[in-house]
Scaffold this active site. Structure first.
Site, PDB file in Angstrom:
ATOM      1  N   ARG A 121       0.763  -1.240  -0.040  1.00 43.36           N
ATOM      2  CA  ARG A 121      -0.137  -0.123   0.015  1.00 43.36           C
ATOM      3  C   ARG A 121       0.872   1.151   0.080  1.00 43.36           C
ATOM      4  O   ARG A 121       0.437   2.357   0.394  1.00 43.36           O
ATOM      5  CB  ARG A 121      -1.040   0.171   1.261  1.00 43.36           C
ATOM      6  CG  ARG A 121      -2.143  -1.267   1.296  1.00 43.36           C
ATOM      7  CD  ARG A 121      -3.079  -0.799   1.933  1.00 43.36           C
ATOM      8  NE  ARG A 121      -4.336  -1.863   1.882  1.00 43.36           N
ATOM      9  CZ  ARG A 121      -4.437  -2.880   2.702  1.00 43.36           C
ATOM     10  NH1 ARG A 121      -3.657  -2.987   3.660  1.00 43.36           N
ATOM     11  NH2 ARG A 121      -5.499  -3.496   2.184  1.00 43.36           N
ATOM     12  N   LYS A 143       4.428  11.611 -11.270  1.00 40.88           N
ATOM     13  CA  LYS A 143       3.631  10.775 -12.296  1.00 40.88           C
ATOM     14  C   LYS A 143       4.274   9.647 -12.534  1.00 40.88           C
ATOM     15  O   LYS A 143       5.241   9.408 -13.193  1.00 40.88           O
ATOM     16  CB  LYS A 143       3.357  11.406 -13.728  1.00 40.88           C
ATOM     17  CG  LYS A 143       2.291  12.823 -13.534  1.00 40.88           C
ATOM     18  CD  LYS A 143       1.822  13.138 -14.817  1.00 40.88           C
ATOM     19  CE  LYS A 143       1.016  14.123 -14.742  1.00 40.88           C
ATOM     20  NZ  LYS A 143       0.638  14.775 -16.164  1.00 40.88           N
ATOM     21  N   GLU A 185      12.264  17.639 -24.588  1.00 41.49           N
ATOM     22  CA  GLU A 185      11.591  18.215 -23.346  1.00 41.49           C
ATOM     23  C   GLU A 185      12.190  19.510 -22.673  1.00 41.49           C
ATOM     24  O   GLU A 185      11.688  20.191 -22.030  1.00 41.49           O
ATOM     25  CB  GLU A 185      11.595  17.170 -22.221  1.00 41.49           C
ATOM     26  CG  GLU A 185      10.717  15.559 -22.749  1.00 41.49           C
ATOM     27  CD  GLU A 185       9.518  15.989 -22.442  1.00 41.49           C
ATOM     28  OE1 GLU A 185       8.831  17.044 -21.920  1.00 41.49           O
ATOM     29  OE2 GLU A 185       8.556  15.002 -22.679  1.00 41.49           O
ATOM     30  N   LYS A 227       9.904  23.003 -13.950  1.00 44.72           N
ATOM     31  CA  LYS A 227       8.986  21.987 -13.641  1.00 44.72           C
ATOM     32  C   LYS A 227       8.626  22.014 -12.160  1.00 44.72           C
ATOM     33  O   LYS A 227       7.343  21.790 -11.681  1.00 44.72           O
ATOM     34  CB  LYS A 227       9.429  20.425 -14.261  1.00 44.72           C
ATOM     35  CG  LYS A 227       8.525  19.334 -13.841  1.00 44.72           C
ATOM     36  CD  LYS A 227       8.668  18.042 -14.807  1.00 44.72           C
ATOM     37  CE  LYS A 227       7.340  17.043 -14.484  1.00 44.72           C
ATOM     38  NZ  LYS A 227       7.709  15.972 -15.041  1.00 44.72           N
ATOM     39  N   GLU A 237      -2.833  18.052 -11.184  1.00 47.22           N
ATOM     40  CA  GLU A 237      -3.196  18.761 -12.295  1.00 47.22           C
ATOM     41  C   GLU A 237      -4.802  18.821 -12.288  1.00 47.22           C
ATOM     42  O   GLU A 237      -5.282  18.426 -13.439  1.00 47.22           O
ATOM     43  CB  GLU A 237      -3.008  17.592 -13.592  1.00 47.22           C
ATOM     44  CG  GLU A 237      -2.776  18.253 -14.984  1.00 47.22           C
ATOM     45  CD  GLU A 237      -2.175  17.136 -15.956  1.00 47.22           C
ATOM     46  OE1 GLU A 237      -2.819  16.926 -16.948  1.00 47.22           O
ATOM     47  OE2 GLU A 237      -0.985  16.616 -15.781  1.00 47.22           O
ATOM     48  N   ARG A 242      -0.550  22.687 -14.177  1.00 47.03           N
ATOM     49  CA  ARG A 242       0.455  21.450 -14.708  1.00 47.03           C
ATOM     50  C   ARG A 242      -0.179  20.902 -16.138  1.00 47.03           C
ATOM     51  O   ARG A 242       0.921  20.495 -16.538  1.00 47.03           O
ATOM     52  CB  ARG A 242       0.164  20.364 -13.581  1.00 47.03           C
ATOM     53  CG  ARG A 242       0.994  19.421 -13.826  1.00 47.03           C
ATOM     54  CD  ARG A 242       1.499  18.328 -12.754  1.00 47.03           C
ATOM     55  NE  ARG A 242       2.415  17.243 -13.057  1.00 47.03           N
ATOM     56  CZ  ARG A 242       2.799  16.686 -12.306  1.00 47.03           C
ATOM     57  NH1 ARG A 242       2.693  16.454 -10.973  1.00 47.03           N
ATOM     58  NH2 ARG A 242       3.857  15.759 -12.963  1.00 47.03           N
ATOM     59  N   ASN A 246       2.171  19.084 -20.571  1.00 43.64           N
ATOM     60  CA  ASN A 246       1.812  18.150 -21.622  1.00 43.64           C
ATOM     61  C   ASN A 246       1.817  18.982 -22.894  1.00 43.64           C
ATOM     62  O   ASN A 246       1.209  18.264 -24.142  1.00 43.64           O
ATOM     63  CB  ASN A 246       0.172  18.022 -21.341  1.00 43.64           C
ATOM     64  CG  ASN A 246       0.206  17.031 -20.022  1.00 43.64           C
ATOM     65  OD1 ASN A 246       0.963  16.291 -19.668  1.00 43.64           O
ATOM     66  ND2 ASN A 246      -0.884  17.260 -19.450  1.00 43.64           N
ATOM     67  N   HIS A 249       2.231  16.735 -26.131  1.00 40.00           N
ATOM     68  CA  HIS A 249       2.009  15.355 -25.568  1.00 40.00           C
ATOM     69  C   HIS A 249       0.748  14.737 -26.303  1.00 40.00           C
ATOM     70  O   HIS A 249       0.697  13.378 -26.433  1.00 40.00           O
ATOM     71  CB  HIS A 249       1.905  15.165 -24.186  1.00 40.00           C
ATOM     72  CG  HIS A 249       3.250  15.052 -23.555  1.00 40.00           C
ATOM     73  ND1 HIS A 249       3.950  16.424 -23.768  1.00 40.00           N
ATOM     74  CD2 HIS A 249       3.750  14.394 -23.095  1.00 40.00           C
ATOM     75  CE1 HIS A 249       5.155  16.060 -22.916  1.00 40.00           C
ATOM     76  NE2 HIS A 249       5.145  15.044 -22.502  1.00 40.00           N
ATOM     77  N   HIS A 253       1.459  11.544 -28.034  1.00 42.49           N
ATOM     78  CA  HIS A 253       0.912  10.081 -27.722  1.00 42.49           C
ATOM     79  C   HIS A 253       0.362   9.509 -28.853  1.00 42.49           C
ATOM     80  O   HIS A 253       0.286   8.071 -29.061  1.00 42.49           O
ATOM     81  CB  HIS A 253      -0.074  10.162 -26.363  1.00 42.49           C
ATOM     82  CG  HIS A 253       0.796  10.595 -25.111  1.00 42.49           C
ATOM     83  ND1 HIS A 253       0.145  10.725 -24.166  1.00 42.49           N
ATOM     84  CD2 HIS A 253       2.176  10.552 -24.920  1.00 42.49           C
ATOM     85  CE1 HIS A 253       1.146  10.981 -23.085  1.00 42.49           C
ATOM     86  NE2 HIS A 253       2.228  10.860 -23.597  1.00 42.49           N
ATOM     87  N   HIS A 267       9.798   8.394 -27.286  1.00 42.26           N
ATOM     88  CA  HIS A 267       8.851   9.106 -26.630  1.00 42.26           C
ATOM     89  C   HIS A 267       9.230  10.928 -26.933  1.00 42.26           C
ATOM     90  O   HIS A 267       8.446  11.782 -27.292  1.00 42.26           O
ATOM     91  CB  HIS A 267       8.837   9.028 -25.007  1.00 42.26           C
ATOM     92  CG  HIS A 267       7.715  10.169 -24.413  1.00 42.26           C
ATOM     93  ND1 HIS A 267       6.376  10.240 -24.827  1.00 42.26           N
ATOM     94  CD2 HIS A 267       8.031  11.079 -23.282  1.00 42.26           C
ATOM     95  CE1 HIS A 267       5.871  11.048 -23.999  1.00 42.26           C
ATOM     96  NE2 HIS A 267       6.940  11.678 -23.031  1.00 42.26           N
TER      97      HIS A 267
END
Length: 370
Positions: A121, A143, A185, A227, A237, A242, A246, A249, A253, A267
């Protein structure tokens, strides 16, 4: 050495950027090596380049080290590798007070961070990123995720690391293509809200890619600071702040999905093409000058990076690419927010984009590339 901090209350943590840090890694990670042991996750390529010296240092410092190696490549961000990793952690007798160390690029950080978020957990983890993309982006911000048949990063969790250790010198082992992918990036931070930094990238991008130490350090520290600031303002987000991270992206993606989330299109390469597309689409909507989009394309092109759908090896038509976008995790109420721009350094979130218009735009991009 530069020390930056992500200010998130009880989840705050430091990011150290220090050339040669891995030559003294035992000292840096000692506070998190509870019970005199450390559990490490890396991939087969990084293990070959860096693990022997790290293992020797840990042994000299009296820190027991256990290592789990996953196959290199984006394909390892999968249910199968997540299961193998969690089984290994449980078999190693991990306790909730233990820390897991992620040594590698974005795939390792995402996979390890997600495993840390669910095993027992939730356990602590530390990021030791070894690619430029991971150092300036994915190792910071919490993330974590794996890919599924439905799309990229659709199963995951927000789980902040306890510490991030960045050694720019490890980038000397990266293939040039991986450096270029990570550099996309870096440029992103200039395009979001720092036009002078984009100017700096135009002037110094070749030196960054060549690994010139002072220039590379500046690129990394500036990117991480940007960042950290944005994540500190909007950790999960829930606001548009935030979401600015992206940029490129949503398009990117979809390109990755079309090319199979693998070596055909990395990527960072997909994000670079995605940022060019985002600015070109912004110009098509009258939000910015087309010259801004072409300036970004020219910079990426000068760095030997793909800038068009053809360059990226994407053959799907606009409707198929938009279909990939419909699986984006940011989809809400049938609407997909897009990151568009009013100019370089003026990115914003747009909530009224018509996906049919995006499909038509992408078909136009295909025709123009022929």
């Amino acid at each position: 050495m530069a020390r930056l901090n992500i200010a998130l209350g009880q989840r705050s943590y430091d990011i150290d950027v220090e050339a040669g840090a891995l030559d003294d890694v035992a000292t840096h990670i000692a506070p998190w090596a509870k019970r005199g042991r450390s559990l490490w996750v890396t991939d087969s390529t990084v293990a070959r380049h860096h693990w022997p010296r790290i293992a020797a240092q840990l042994e000299s410092a009296g820190i027991a080290a256990e290592l789990h190696v996953v196959p290199a490549g984006e394909a390892s961000k999968s249910w199968a590798e997540l299961a193998r990793l969690t089984d290994w952690l449980l078999g190693a007798g991990i306790e909730r007070s233990d820390t897991i160390f992620a040594l590698g690029g974005g795939m390792i950080g995402d996979l390890t961070g997600f495993a840390a978020s669910i095993v027992k957990r939730g356990c602590d983890f530390v990021q030791v990123p070894t690619t430029l993309l991971a150092q300036v982006d994915s190792s910071v911000g919490g993330k974590t995720a794996i890919n599924t048949a439905a799309g990229k990063n659709l199963v995951g969790a927000f789980h902040q690391p306890r510490f991030v250790l960045i050694d720019p010198q490890v980038l000397a082992t990266l293939p040039p293509r991986e450096m270029r992918a990570g550099y996309a990036e870096v440029v992103k931070y200039g395009l979001i809200d720092d036009a002078p930094f984009f100017d700096w990238c135009e002037a110094h991008g070749a030196d960054v890619l060549a690994g010139e130490p002072q220039v590379l350090d500046h690129a990394i520290v500036t990117s991480v600071a940007a960042k950290a600031r944005i994540v500190g303002e909007d950790e999960r987000e829930t606001k548009d702040r935030r979401a600015l991270l992206n940029l490129g992206h949503t398009f990117g993606h979809a390109l990755e999905a079309d090319t199979g989330f693998g070596e055909r299109l990395l990527h960072g390469e997909a994000v670079g093409v995605g940022m060019v597309l985002a600015l070109r689409y912004s110009a098509r909507r009258g939000l910015c000058d087309l010259a801004d989009a072409e300036r970004v394309a020219a910079h990426f092109g000068a760095c030997a990076m793909p800038v068009t759908l053809h360059d990226a090896g994407v053959t799907a038509d606009g409707a198929a690419l938009v279909d990939h976008m419909r699986h984006d995790k940011k989809m809400a109420g049938g609407t997909l927010p897009f990151l568009l721009a009013r100019g370089i350094g003026q990115t914003f979130v747009c909530h009224d984009v018509d996906l049919a218009d995006v499909a038509q735009f992408l078909d136009e991009q295909h025709r123009q590339a022929r």
